[in-house]
Design an enzyme around this catalytic site. Structure first.
Site, PDB file in Angstrom:
ATOM      1  N   TYR A  72     -28.116  -5.192 -17.774  1.00 47.27           N
ATOM      2  CA  TYR A  72     -27.308  -5.773 -18.833  1.00 47.27           C
ATOM      3  C   TYR A  72     -26.820  -7.106 -18.287  1.00 47.27           C
ATOM      4  CZ  TYR A  72     -26.148  -1.738 -21.946  1.00 47.27           C
ATOM      5  OH  TYR A  72     -26.138  -0.714 -22.850  1.00 47.27           O
ATOM      6  N   ASN A 116     -21.653  -2.464 -24.533  1.00 55.22           N
ATOM      7  CA  ASN A 116     -20.900  -1.222 -24.265  1.00 55.22           C
ATOM      8  C   ASN A 116     -20.624  -1.103 -22.764  1.00 55.22           C
ATOM      9  OD1 ASN A 116     -19.839   0.823 -26.096  1.00 55.22           O
ATOM     10  ND2 ASN A 116     -20.777   2.292 -24.693  1.00 55.22           N
ATOM     11  N   ALA A 117     -21.393  -0.273 -22.047  1.00 58.87           N
ATOM     12  CA  ALA A 117     -21.416  -0.304 -20.573  1.00 58.87           C
ATOM     13  C   ALA A 117     -20.085  -0.024 -19.881  1.00 58.87           C
ATOM     14  CB  ALA A 117     -21.978  -1.642 -20.082  1.00 58.87           C
ATOM     15  N   GLU A 118     -19.117   0.560 -20.605  1.00 58.07           N
ATOM     16  CA  GLU A 118     -17.829   0.891 -19.983  1.00 58.07           C
ATOM     17  C   GLU A 118     -17.162  -0.347 -19.375  1.00 58.07           C
ATOM     18  OE1 GLU A 118     -19.982   3.569 -21.147  1.00 58.07           O
ATOM     19  OE2 GLU A 118     -20.669   3.388 -19.095  1.00 58.07           O
ATOM     20  N   ASN A 174     -26.933  -3.840 -28.767  1.00 57.29           N
ATOM     21  CA  ASN A 174     -27.016  -2.481 -28.220  1.00 57.29           C
ATOM     22  C   ASN A 174     -26.313  -1.488 -29.136  1.00 57.29           C
ATOM     23  OD1 ASN A 174     -27.659  -0.578 -26.072  1.00 57.29           O
ATOM     24  ND2 ASN A 174     -25.456  -0.500 -25.669  1.00 57.29           N
ATOM     25  N   GLU A 175     -26.933  -0.351 -29.310  1.00 58.10           N
ATOM     26  CA  GLU A 175     -26.315   0.763 -30.033  1.00 58.10           C
ATOM     27  C   GLU A 175     -25.651   0.307 -31.332  1.00 58.10           C
ATOM     28  OE1 GLU A 175     -25.421   4.159 -26.847  1.00 58.10           O
ATOM     29  OE2 GLU A 175     -23.695   2.951 -27.365  1.00 58.10           O
ATOM     30  N   GLU A 267     -32.406   4.183 -22.060  1.00 59.32           N
ATOM     31  CA  GLU A 267     -31.376   4.698 -21.152  1.00 59.32           C
ATOM     32  C   GLU A 267     -31.552   6.197 -21.079  1.00 59.32           C
ATOM     33  OE1 GLU A 267     -27.338   3.699 -22.203  1.00 59.32           O
ATOM     34  OE2 GLU A 267     -27.859   1.611 -22.591  1.00 59.32           O
TER      35      GLU A 267
HETATM   36  C1  GAL Z   1     -24.740   4.269 -23.758  1.00 57.90           C
HETATM   37  C2  GAL Z   1     -24.550   2.760 -23.809  1.00 57.90           C
HETATM   38  C3  GAL Z   1     -24.331   2.194 -22.415  1.00 57.90           C
HETATM   39  C4  GAL Z   1     -23.301   2.995 -21.681  1.00 57.90           C
HETATM   40  C5  GAL Z   1     -23.700   4.447 -21.688  1.00 57.90           C
HETATM   41  C6  GAL Z   1     -22.726   5.349 -21.009  1.00 57.90           C
HETATM   42  O1  GAL Z   1     -24.543   4.839 -24.983  1.00 57.90           O
HETATM   43  O2  GAL Z   1     -25.668   2.146 -24.374  1.00 57.90           O
HETATM   44  O3  GAL Z   1     -23.955   0.860 -22.508  1.00 57.90           O
HETATM   45  O4  GAL Z   1     -22.095   2.820 -22.312  1.00 57.90           O
HETATM   46  O5  GAL Z   1     -23.792   4.910 -22.973  1.00 57.90           O
HETATM   47  O6  GAL Z   1     -22.587   5.034 -19.685  1.00 57.90           O
END
Ligand code: GAL
Length: 966
Positions: A72, A116-118, A174-175, A267
């Site tokens: 990312y 996203n990616a926390e 993303n998502e 992922e």
């Molecule tokens: C996915 C998201 C990622 C990360 C992951 C959880 O849904 O695409 O960016 O948040 O969950 O670690």
């Protein structure tokens, strides 16, 4: 040639540059017409601010069988105001792409804008929080916001797209589940920006789960669509062997997700993130352990998956304020490569698959058939290549959580296998195997093997087939030989070995144990089968040298060759202990070296070379002592001069929560403060009747705020992600008739992720409203507010360390965190302090010390800064700065993190280091800060790329002014 049912979809040209390099069908992705198994590892450059170490990760990925790195990129990390997109230093994406290219690993780029990616705001630039525009729409204001970042990114990705560079695909956002016209326009605008830059690599989207997704087609739909899958969910359960609730996606959604494209998992769970107060990543690593890899990663093959990237493969560190509010500093993720860049058995398990996927090309075009096994406890899903008829039997316990020890036989063709009487195939608990059958390799033909194939290759005139199995398990291999073969078989070791010739078939039986070769000569090319048990297979390294493949057994890591000239096989690698290498390689190599040192080699009876390599010398760390202590938080006092603070005088905000009628906007984001601690000072003319303060503060999950009236501590209170009013008692003896100041220090925890279509990342930080109360109700006394955040707001002063390094604590604004800050007695600091130490009243104290390291040359010694747990009645939060870098936040009441890894490059492994710790004590009168230590987790000899100190400025009086301990 594909079967009729499956048409090849050659990607349409996006520019005159042509995209004939990429195509795909429902089976697999192709590069230059060749099927490629996409076996990716996710890593985030922003979570490792020591750029040369990116290459260390790439080399580790490559050596352990990955062919793709999937990063990312983080918009907010590069852009701290609307005029800035910075890609230098720790943000040098070009260096990242170059290193991937040099390593020989493809890149699947994921620049967002949403990731996203926390991470804070899910990667959105924080300065967009006050905008009126809805994110992820075609609102021109939103487009203008992301456009400079994506344009710059596109230019770089264009420069490095295959075949000029390593970039082979590109994710758009993303998502994203919203698909109104405005969202479709947004996706289209992003794609158009890349197209305008000349990007022709395929685009894709990563969907949150396997349910309906709008991006299977229609306007703005990228070329490929995959979904993320975390079969064991998130969190690090103490009861880590419990897999009972794992997610079993419906097969139909997997194979029909997007017609005529490969089964794609951008992922796939490689661990999990952990929240404040969680159990810690060691439990994640146990939950998604090597058995998880064996069972779940092979399971994906049952559906025909040929594209997977594991999230995370290397997690890294949420240093500074990268975190989103829920997570703590470590983003280790329990991933195959640890936060301190260490390999684990999980990395080695990935290697077993990666090597196989790269070798067994027949696996890239298969259809599903159900197999037949003798035990109802076992499932055999067969993937058959419709052209070559090669078979891959994926066997596992039908109940994937089963711990049973099951022995069984299975049908291969019309033969019940194994054929040798009283032998079995075995699944001991959480195991799975890929058993190959009817497989042509090199010039040989494998009828079947009940031991997994790892890889193969021809060394000089001999074909090699490498197999791996669990020690003690019976194995049976049947080869079809050319007619008139009078095979000769020689076992070098192994148990219960036996060879049987019947017609054109040669059957070999053995028990897997250690590493042993089986030499076979027959009418065709000679063949050597290397049978390795798990331990040997884990430590087996395949190198593709100038003299063909070489298989090296032994050592923690072999990265590659250090030179490709001369007659020496020049191995480059890392060792965690004294070890013996066993090398199967070309006779053209006359000699072997390890990290440029010649090795004494001994030849074995079957032609391999054996050589000893040395383990690492010990790395010594000093005890930390001689602390200097100072106090800050003068902002709490009445006399503090806040004349240069920002006045909260705005009356208009686009925030979805509007200020109460008659009150000004108090949200820090509206005043360009987005990161870390926030200070508010409220001035009011008291009549003397004021008794309480009704205040609403929102700092994000797990946040707190401390409050003072004219310097007297009111207390510390919980805040959260949703604004909740709180009534504070004003200390009556502190209130004066006339001028008063209430000071609020908010420990803001970052901005929320946006999740699915929404603007929750805009949730304000700081104060919403504050009213004084009297005994009889609302007071007429009005408060006027000033506020303060990080130095410079969105015009940050330390562009090297970037926007997430510091917040608005007094010490951070005055450069106390930086090397060279004069924390001297002349400035009222106390020297010669040892820990534990009582720093007195609630507020913030800073502890400083220097330490010198002198780690042995060419070694890697992962180090943590380790905080002792304080006594139960002590409550504090701390942030520490190593050489000026904010590398951890400790919350004693939540945990779980007390040990904080710091990578070399931030840490000076051979020189002086400066450690500064800001401790926010929450006890009213006395706060005792517990001891802090350095710990080395492990030591390795190191053959990887050298690191350099990440460049960043020291303290500069011209920038930070002079200040003294308070
Ligand atoms: C996915 C998201 C990622 C990360 C992951 C959880 O849904 O695409 O960016 O948040 O969950 O670690």
């Amino acid at each position: 040639m594909e079967g009729k049912k499956y048409q090849t979809h050659t990607h349409l040209a996006r520019s005159s540059n042509s995209s004939s390099h990429f195509s795909w069908d429902s089976y697999s992705f192709k590069v230059d017409g060749e099927r490629v198994f996409i076996w990716g590892g996710e890593m985030h450059p922003f979570r490792l601010p020591s750029p040369n170490l990116w290459k260390d990760i790439f080399e580790k990925l490559k050596a352990t069988g990955f062919n793709v790195v999937q990063p990312y990129f983080h918009w907010g990390f590069h852009s701290w105001n609307s005029d800035t997109v910075d890609m230098t230093g720790i943000r040098d994406i070009e260096a990242f792409l170059k290193m991937a290219q040099e390593t020989g690993i493809y890149v699947s780029a994921r620049p967002g804008p949403y990731i996203n990616a926390e991470t804070t705001a899910g990667g959105f630039a924080l300065w967009t929080k006050p905008l009126n525009a809805s994110s992820r729409t075609d609102d021109p204001e939103w487009t203008a916001a992301w456009k400079p970042y994506i344009t710059k990114m596109a230019a770089l990705l264009e420069k490095y797209q295959y075949p000029k560079g390593p970039v082979i695909m590109l994710q758009i956002d993303n998502e994203f589940l919203a698909a109104e016209d405005t969202n479709r326009e947004y996706m289209t605008l992003l794609e158009q920006t890349y197209k305008d830059a000349g990007i022709y690599v395929p685009t894709f989207h990563n969907s949150p789960g396997d349910f309906y997704n709008p991006w299977t087609g229609g306007k703005g739909a990228p070329d490929l669509l995959g979904y993320d899958l975390y079969p064991l969910g998130f969190g690090c359960p103490v009861n880590y062997t419990d897999w009972t609730n794992f997610y079993n996606p419906p097969l139909t959604s997997i194979t029909q997700y997007k017609a005529d494209t490969p089964v794609f998992l951008p992922e796939y769970g490689g661990g999990a993130f952990d929240n404040w107060g969680g159990n810690g990543y060691e439990y994640c690593r146990l939950h998604t352990n090597e058995n998880y890899n064996r069972v779940f990663y092979r399971w994906n093959l049952e559906w025909g998956m040929t594209m997977q990237s594991t999230y995370m493969t290397y997690g890294g560190t949420n240093w500074g304020h990268l975190r989103f509010p829920e997570d703590y500093t470590s983003y280790d993720y329990g991933a195959p490569i640890t936060e301190s860049r260490q390999l684990s058995n999980r990395t080695y398990e990935m290697k077993l698959l990666g090597y196989f996927f790269a070798t067994a090309k027949d696996l890239l075009q298969t259809e599903k058939v159900n197999g037949t096994v003798s035990s109802s406890l076992v499932t055999d899903v067969v993937r058959v290549n419709p052209e070559t008829k090669a078979e891959f039997h994926i066997v596992r316990h039908t109940d994937m959580t089963s711990l049973a020890d099951t022995k069984f036989s299975m049908s291969i063709g019309n033969v019940s296998v194994p054929q040798e009487p009283n032998t079995f195939i075995r699944l001991n608990g959480r195991d799975s195997k890929i058993l190959s059958a009817n497989l042509d390799f090199l010039g040989q033909h494998l009828v079947y093997s009940t031991t997994d194939v790892l890889t193969w290759g021809t060394i000089d005139d001999t074909d090699y087939l490498v197999l791996h199995g669990l020690a003690g398990e019976q194995g049976e291999v049947v080869l079809r030989l050319p007619s008139d073969s009078k095979p000769k078989v020689k076992f070098f070791g192994g148990h219960s070995t036996k060879s049987t010739v019947s017609g054109s078939q040669l059957r070999l039986n053995y028990v897997v144990d250690g590493l042993f070769p089986i030499e076979i000569t027959h009418a065709g090319k000679p063949l050597t089968i290397l049978v390795a048990d798990l331990k040997n297979a884990y430590h087996m390294w395949r190198l593709d040298t100038r003299n063909g493949p070489a298989f090296v057994f032994g050592s923690y890591l072999v990265r590659g060759e250090s030179s490709t000239s001369g007659k020496t096989l020049t191995l480059r690698g890392d060792a965690d202990a004294t070890d013996t290498l066993e090398i199967f390689g070309s006779k053209k190599f006359k000699d072997v070296s390890w990290n440029n040192r010649h090795l004494k080699i001994k030849k074995s009876q079957y032609g391999s070379y054996k050589a000893k390599i040395e383990g690492p010398p010990a790395a010594v760390v000093p005890k930390l002592n001689g602390w200097t202590v100072g106090h800050e938080a003068p902002e709490a006092t009445a006399e503090f001069d806040d004349s240069d603070w920002v006045v909260a005088n705005k009356t208009k905000t686009f925030n979805s929560i509007q200020p109460p009628a008659g009150q000004n906007v108090l949200y820090a984001d509206d005043y360009a403060f987005h990161v870390g601690h926030l200070w508010y000072r409220g001035h009011f003319e008291a009549t003397g009747d004021e008794t309480k303060l009704n205040i609403t503060v929102q700092g994000g999950s797990y946040s707190i705020y401390s409050a003072w009236l004219n310097g007297d501590y009111i207390g510390t209170f919980q805040s959260s992600g949703s604004a909740k009013p709180n009534v504070l008692d004003l200390p009556s003896d502190a209130l004066v008739v006339g001028n008063n100041v209430v000071s609020i220090l908010v420990d803001a925890m970052g901005s929320d992720e946006s999740g699915w279509p929404s603007d929750v990342f805009k949730a304000y930080r700081g104060l919403h409203a504050a009213n004084l109360l009297t005994k009889s109700g609302l007071s007429k006394t009005k408060i006027t507010w000033k506020l303060q955040g990080n130095l410079g707001g969105t015009d940050i002063v330390d562009t090297h360390r970037g926007t997430f390094n510091t917040g608005g604590k007094f010490g951070e604004r005055k450069g106390w965190h930086l090397p060279g800050f004069p924390a001297t007695r002349a400035n009222n600091f106390t020297t010669g302090v040892s820990l534990p130490h009582d720093f007195g009243k609630a507020g913030i104290a800073w502890y400083f010390t220097n330490f010198t390291l002198n780690f042995p040359k060419n070694t890697d010694n992962p180090l943590v800064v380790s905080f002792d747990k304080p006594a139960a009645d002590e409550h504090y939060r701390a942030e520490f700065f190593l050489n000026g870098w904010n590398f951890g936040k400790l919350v004693t009441d939540l945990g779980p993190q007390f040990d904080f890894p710091v990578p070399p490059g931030i840490l000076n492994t051979n020189g002086v280091n400066h450690l500064a710790i800001a401790v926010h004590g929450l006890n009213k009168d006395a706060n005792t800060f517990a001891d802090v230590k350095l710990k080395v987790l492990a030591s390795y000899t190191y053959g990887g790329p050298a690191w350099v100190q990440t460049e960043a400025p020291d303290f500069d009086e011209k920038v930070y002014g002079l200040s003294a301990s308070f």
